[in-house]
Write an enzyme that holds these catalytic residues in place. Sequence first.
Site, PDB file in Angstrom:
ATOM      1  N   ASN A 110       0.786  -0.812   0.143  1.00  0.00           N
ATOM      2  CA  ASN A 110       0.209   0.462  -0.446  1.00  0.00           C
ATOM      3  C   ASN A 110       0.224   1.155   0.201  1.00  0.00           C
ATOM      4  O   ASN A 110       0.310   2.146  -0.974  1.00  0.00           O
ATOM      5  CB  ASN A 110      -1.001  -0.032   0.929  1.00  0.00           C
ATOM      6  CG  ASN A 110      -2.033  -0.967   0.599  1.00  0.00           C
ATOM      7  OD1 ASN A 110      -1.557  -1.780   0.070  1.00  0.00           O
ATOM      8  ND2 ASN A 110      -2.721  -1.117   2.321  1.00  0.00           N
ATOM      9  N   THR A 155     -16.232  38.448 -31.167  1.00  0.00           N
ATOM     10  CA  THR A 155     -16.992  37.771 -29.985  1.00  0.00           C
ATOM     11  C   THR A 155     -18.465  36.912 -30.590  1.00  0.00           C
ATOM     12  O   THR A 155     -19.035  37.191 -31.691  1.00  0.00           O
ATOM     13  CB  THR A 155     -17.546  39.239 -29.255  1.00  0.00           C
ATOM     14  OG1 THR A 155     -18.158  40.332 -29.860  1.00  0.00           O
ATOM     15  CG2 THR A 155     -15.928  40.128 -28.780  1.00  0.00           C
ATOM     16  N   HIS A 156     -18.228  35.998 -30.242  1.00  0.00           N
ATOM     17  CA  HIS A 156     -20.103  34.574 -30.262  1.00  0.00           C
ATOM     18  C   HIS A 156     -19.683  34.768 -32.011  1.00  0.00           C
ATOM     19  O   HIS A 156     -21.107  34.834 -32.357  1.00  0.00           O
ATOM     20  CB  HIS A 156     -21.342  36.271 -30.550  1.00  0.00           C
ATOM     21  CG  HIS A 156     -21.487  36.811 -29.048  1.00  0.00           C
ATOM     22  ND1 HIS A 156     -21.990  35.914 -28.479  1.00  0.00           N
ATOM     23  CD2 HIS A 156     -20.962  38.082 -28.717  1.00  0.00           C
ATOM     24  CE1 HIS A 156     -22.318  37.292 -27.660  1.00  0.00           C
ATOM     25  NE2 HIS A 156     -22.082  38.179 -28.225  1.00  0.00           N
ATOM     26  N   SER A 277      -7.888  12.922 -47.968  1.00  0.00           N
ATOM     27  CA  SER A 277      -9.294  11.980 -48.785  1.00  0.00           C
ATOM     28  C   SER A 277      -8.929  11.208 -48.935  1.00  0.00           C
ATOM     29  O   SER A 277      -8.399  10.694 -50.585  1.00  0.00           O
ATOM     30  CB  SER A 277     -10.236  13.230 -48.580  1.00  0.00           C
ATOM     31  OG  SER A 277     -11.141  12.254 -48.897  1.00  0.00           O
ATOM     32  N   LYS A 283      -9.026  17.457 -50.992  1.00  0.00           N
ATOM     33  CA  LYS A 283      -9.308  17.856 -49.623  1.00  0.00           C
ATOM     34  C   LYS A 283      -7.537  17.668 -49.067  1.00  0.00           C
ATOM     35  O   LYS A 283      -7.080  16.727 -49.477  1.00  0.00           O
ATOM     36  CB  LYS A 283      -9.727  16.701 -49.319  1.00  0.00           C
ATOM     37  CG  LYS A 283     -11.195  16.879 -49.805  1.00  0.00           C
ATOM     38  CD  LYS A 283     -11.889  17.994 -48.245  1.00  0.00           C
ATOM     39  CE  LYS A 283     -13.621  16.968 -47.845  1.00  0.00           C
ATOM     40  NZ  LYS A 283     -13.452  17.898 -46.861  1.00  0.00           N
ATOM     41  N   ASN A 285      -6.343  18.045 -44.762  1.00  0.00           N
ATOM     42  CA  ASN A 285      -7.876  17.745 -44.071  1.00  0.00           C
ATOM     43  C   ASN A 285      -6.513  18.421 -42.693  1.00  0.00           C
ATOM     44  O   ASN A 285      -6.065  18.032 -42.656  1.00  0.00           O
ATOM     45  CB  ASN A 285      -8.532  16.841 -43.692  1.00  0.00           C
ATOM     46  CG  ASN A 285      -9.789  16.752 -45.325  1.00  0.00           C
ATOM     47  OD1 ASN A 285     -10.170  17.278 -45.128  1.00  0.00           O
ATOM     48  ND2 ASN A 285     -10.473  15.056 -45.221  1.00  0.00           N
ATOM     49  N   GLU A 290      -8.176  18.193 -35.427  1.00  0.00           N
ATOM     50  CA  GLU A 290      -9.334  17.419 -34.721  1.00  0.00           C
ATOM     51  C   GLU A 290      -9.564  16.641 -34.860  1.00  0.00           C
ATOM     52  O   GLU A 290      -9.747  16.336 -32.874  1.00  0.00           O
ATOM     53  CB  GLU A 290     -10.309  16.878 -36.512  1.00  0.00           C
ATOM     54  CG  GLU A 290     -10.781  18.031 -37.076  1.00  0.00           C
ATOM     55  CD  GLU A 290     -11.005  17.566 -38.855  1.00  0.00           C
ATOM     56  OE1 GLU A 290     -10.870  16.107 -38.058  1.00  0.00           O
ATOM     57  OE2 GLU A 290     -11.420  18.227 -39.381  1.00  0.00           O
ATOM     58  N   GLN A 322      -6.278   0.824  -7.308  1.00  0.00           N
ATOM     59  CA  GLN A 322      -5.901   0.606  -8.575  1.00  0.00           C
ATOM     60  C   GLN A 322      -6.031   1.036 -10.080  1.00  0.00           C
ATOM     61  O   GLN A 322      -5.284   0.698 -11.160  1.00  0.00           O
ATOM     62  CB  GLN A 322      -6.088  -1.353  -8.479  1.00  0.00           C
ATOM     63  CG  GLN A 322      -5.115  -1.933  -9.433  1.00  0.00           C
ATOM     64  CD  GLN A 322      -4.752  -3.378  -9.222  1.00  0.00           C
ATOM     65  OE1 GLN A 322      -4.134  -3.856  -8.362  1.00  0.00           O
ATOM     66  NE2 GLN A 322      -5.391  -4.346 -10.330  1.00  0.00           N
ATOM     67  N   LYS A 325      -4.015   3.829 -12.473  1.00  0.00           N
ATOM     68  CA  LYS A 325      -3.076   3.800 -13.268  1.00  0.00           C
ATOM     69  C   LYS A 325      -3.687   3.658 -14.842  1.00  0.00           C
ATOM     70  O   LYS A 325      -2.973   4.801 -15.611  1.00  0.00           O
ATOM     71  CB  LYS A 325      -2.343   2.621 -12.474  1.00  0.00           C
ATOM     72  CG  LYS A 325      -1.844   2.645 -11.256  1.00  0.00           C
ATOM     73  CD  LYS A 325      -1.502   1.400 -11.268  1.00  0.00           C
ATOM     74  CE  LYS A 325      -1.174   1.574  -9.720  1.00  0.00           C
ATOM     75  NZ  LYS A 325      -2.230   1.630  -8.875  1.00  0.00           N
TER      76      LYS A 325
HETATM   77  N1  ARG Z   1      -1.808  -3.437  -7.621  1.00  0.00           N
HETATM   78  C1  ARG Z   1      -1.753  -2.576  -6.058  1.00  0.00           C
HETATM   79  C2  ARG Z   1      -2.646  -1.097  -6.496  1.00  0.00           C
HETATM   80  O1  ARG Z   1      -2.266  -0.800  -7.901  1.00  0.00           O
HETATM   81  C3  ARG Z   1      -1.127  -2.869  -5.474  1.00  0.00           C
HETATM   82  C4  ARG Z   1      -1.110  -1.919  -3.659  1.00  0.00           C
HETATM   83  C5  ARG Z   1      -1.831  -3.267  -3.740  1.00  0.00           C
HETATM   84  N2  ARG Z   1      -2.029  -3.552  -2.278  1.00  0.00           N
HETATM   85  C6  ARG Z   1      -3.119  -4.958  -2.120  1.00  0.00           C
HETATM   86  N3  ARG Z   1      -3.297  -4.326  -0.491  1.00  0.00           N
HETATM   87  N4  ARG Z   1      -3.576  -5.075  -2.552  1.00  0.00           N
HETATM   88  O2  ARG Z   1      -3.173  -0.106  -5.844  1.00  0.00           O
END
Ligand code: ARG
Length: 460
Positions: A110, A155-156, A277, A283, A285, A290, A322, A325
Amino acid sequence: MAQLWGGRFTKETDRLVYAFNASVSFDRKLYRQDIRGSKAHAAMLSKQGIISAEEEKAIQEGLSSILKDIEEGRIEITDEYEDIHSFVEANLIDRIGDAGKKLHTGRSRNDQVALDMRMYTRDEIVETKSIVLKLLTTLADMMDKHIDTYMPGFTHLQKAQPVTLAHHIGAYFEMFKRDWLRLSDIYERMNYCPLGAGALAGTTYPLDRDYTASELDFYGPTLNSMDSVSDRDYLIEYLSAAAMIMMHLSRFCEEIIIWNSNEYRYIEIDDAYSTGSSIMPQKKNPDIAELIRGKTGRVYGALMSLLTTMKGIPLAYNKDMQEDKELVFDAMDTVKGCLALFEGMVSTISFNKEIMAASAMNGFTNATDAADYLVLKGVPFRDAHGIIGRLVLYCIDKGCSIDELTIEELKDICPKFDEDVYEAISLKTCVEKRLTKGAPGHDAMTEEIKACRAFLESAV
Ligand code: ARG
């Protein structure tokens, strides 16, 4: 399946559960941070007499060799492991045996993941800031170059008053400057080390948290161990800054798309940044603009997603986290990619100055100045506003601009008009007389650009 736990289990984890729970497929990105954090932790354990100097040496060498082997492609971080932390630890134990089993003393995944993510994000912030700075430099160069390039201000999306391209770009300089400053602020707030918080309640080992914090270039350790393992505010702040950067890029892209349209023809996007295109041969583009505009949605999505993930989580660590990520990594790559591409695109645009100036001249962009002219001749502003309004109506009827009217026609509408009106409402005068701080007139812009340059000098 290679996992760090299992002692209290009598059954194997279900395969699907294992796959659902695992994060190594995306948190393998954190291997450098994980190894660096582990090295600092081992050094601290040894300094505190929790492990021996020999054990620490074996751990340090083992971790260094893992890092080298990953970087040089000799080992691969495979899905066999639950997460990057398990991968590194299991690999270390394979290499050095029992000493490796001591690395996790006084540590939990953790605080480990909290540390890895912070270090990763910290580096990302530094990198993103440098790309923003490059863009700011490009914008300042463009401002220098286009201080006398006239164009209509809107403006607008209706023509309002004439400005210059330097002035228009200067608005974006301010936006990206704030983005840069925002990233700096976030860095200042987040640069505290969660290592040593343990699972949630610290540990009974005599850890030296100040030592690891300083080894890892943090300002110091985080204060509360429960907050340390469950705080993802810095990621939300990062995503919010990222969303804001995307919003600014997207607005600029929208303008580039409009300016590049057949109707406007203010600009020509370089061939290297345009696409064709498959069916329409004529074209060219603005796909890159975009796409940047489009990718804004996924960064906003990441911000909303993490805010929502975090909103119902009781203290302290929960596996929900988790989920931070993939979306944060995606946002990081998206923002950096978009900033770099945008910088390339904007720096190679060619501007059709004549078309822009002509566009600034029609559409009654000098109507305010015509009213101001009458004010100087003693007409109260509200009356002048009405007179010019009628004048515009007359011009629309006749299909001409105010400056194309004869002095007799002007005098017919208001006897206060004189020959000097033509000079007073010319495009050049309309722009150059706007000299309040922050306005487009040449001298005011020169000051503004000076301030932009001073910012760039100070931004490190
Ligand atoms: N893969 C976990 C995460 O990204 C790591 C921490 C895991 N801790 C646990 N008590 N399961 O959060």
